[in-house]
Design an enzyme around this catalytic site. Sequence first.
Site, PDB file in Angstrom:
ATOM      1  N   THR A  11      35.326 152.771  73.484  1.00 10.71           N
ATOM      2  CA  THR A  11      35.201 151.791  72.256  1.00 10.71           C
ATOM      3  C   THR A  11      36.608 151.063  72.284  1.00 10.71           C
ATOM      4  O   THR A  11      37.393 151.167  72.883  1.00 10.71           O
ATOM      5  CB  THR A  11      35.056 152.727  71.226  1.00 10.71           C
ATOM      6  OG1 THR A  11      34.464 151.480  69.933  1.00 10.71           O
ATOM      7  CG2 THR A  11      36.111 153.345  70.533  1.00 10.71           C
ATOM      8  N   VAL A  56      28.596 148.225  72.852  1.00 11.10           N
ATOM      9  CA  VAL A  56      29.790 147.252  73.043  1.00 11.10           C
ATOM     10  C   VAL A  56      30.796 147.559  71.928  1.00 11.10           C
ATOM     11  O   VAL A  56      30.398 147.589  70.539  1.00 11.10           O
ATOM     12  CB  VAL A  56      29.616 145.744  73.206  1.00 11.10           C
ATOM     13  CG1 VAL A  56      30.776 144.955  73.219  1.00 11.10           C
ATOM     14  CG2 VAL A  56      28.607 145.491  74.081  1.00 11.10           C
ATOM     15  N   CYS A  57      32.175 147.810  71.952  1.00 13.44           N
ATOM     16  CA  CYS A  57      33.219 147.918  70.988  1.00 13.44           C
ATOM     17  C   CYS A  57      32.679 149.048  70.208  1.00 13.44           C
ATOM     18  O   CYS A  57      32.468 150.065  70.704  1.00 13.44           O
ATOM     19  CB  CYS A  57      33.159 146.499  70.161  1.00 13.44           C
ATOM     20  SG  CYS A  57      34.701 146.289  69.395  1.00 13.44           S
ATOM     21  N   THR A  58      32.756 148.686  68.927  1.00 16.82           N
ATOM     22  CA  THR A  58      32.541 149.746  67.769  1.00 16.82           C
ATOM     23  C   THR A  58      30.838 150.206  67.814  1.00 16.82           C
ATOM     24  O   THR A  58      30.493 150.789  66.712  1.00 16.82           O
ATOM     25  CB  THR A  58      33.073 149.664  66.492  1.00 16.82           C
ATOM     26  OG1 THR A  58      32.659 148.203  66.170  1.00 16.82           O
ATOM     27  CG2 THR A  58      34.513 149.511  66.364  1.00 16.82           C
TER      28      THR A  58
END
Length: 326
Positions: free
Chosen positions: A131, A111-113
Site C-alpha cells: 500500500t 491501488v494505494c489505500t
Amino acid sequence: MPKPPKAIHILAFPDVQLLDVAGPLQVFASANEQAVNLGGAAPYSPTVIARQPGSVMSWAGLGLQTFPLPEEASDTLIVAGGRGVHQALEDEQLVDWVRQQAASARRLASVCTGAFLLAQAGLLDGHRVATHWDSCETLAQRFPKVQVDPDPIFINEGTLWTSAGVTAGIDLALALVEADLGRNIALAVAQDLVVFLKRPGGQSQFSTALSMQQSTRNTDSRFADLHAWILDNLANELSVATLAEHVGMSERSFVRHYRAHTGNTPARAIEQLRVEAARRLLGDSALPIKRIADRCGFGTEETLRRSFMRAVSVTPQAYRERFTAS
C-alpha cells in the site's frame, strides 16, 4: 467467434484519489486501442463503479462518471484508494459487496489505500500486500493478520494484486495487461502513455534520487544539481576529487559540507544510486549482469554483487529471478 471483453471494474467512492482511478482506467483503454490497431478486438470493458452511481467527486475536485455496482461477476475488480477510503470502510453494504464480488472475480486488486477496503472485507488475511508507504504502519496495526510490505511498488500473490500509492496503480495495471496480452502490448501501452519506465513490482517505492532531492531541497542547491549530474554519469569515474571539482569546492570542504547537508558520505550516496540503477536494469532488461555492472559504474560483476548484498541482501542474479518483469 471473438471472445467477449473482460469486465474491468474500478471501484470508486467520495474523495477517491483521482489517479488511482484514472491511471489504471487509461492503461486498459490504451490496451484496447493497441489490440484494435493490431487487427484484433478490444480485450477489455473498463468501467468505474460506485455505490453512488452517476457521479462521485474525487478528492482533487473532479467529478467521475460512475456506474452502479454490477450484479455480474468482474473479471478484474480494482479497488482505488484515497482520503475517502476510511469513510467507505464504514459502509457495511459496500464491504459486503466487495467480499461477494471478490469470490467470483478472476482477479482482485487494490491501488494505494484501497487495500484497507479489501482488508476490511477479510480478503487480505495471511497475504503479503503493498500500500502507500505512508499508510503501511496504519494498515498493519489495524489489520494484524495482513503482512504489509512497505517496499515494493506492487505485489502479486496468485489472483491477488496490491500496489503502492497513486502512480503505482499504472505499474500494476501494466502488469495485468502483460499477464493477459503479453509483454509487447504492455510495453506499447507504456510507450503510448509516455511512461518513463515500465517498472517491475519489486522496484522499491522509495527512489534514492528522490530521497536525495528531498534531503537537499532546503539546503545547498549545488548538491541537488550534483545528484542530477551523477545520475547522468554513473558509468564514469566519480571520485571525491571529481565531485568536489564539479561543485567548485576543495575535497576536504566538499566531504564535510556534503555530509552535513545530506547525512551521507559521497561514496555511500553514489553506491546507492548505482544499486538503484542496477535494480531497474535487472528487473526490466535482459542485459547480462556484467554489462549492467559496467553501465552502472561498478566496473566488475563482483563489485556489483558486494554492493547489492549490502543494499538489498540478495545477489543480482537472485533479484533478477524474483523481480524480472518478463
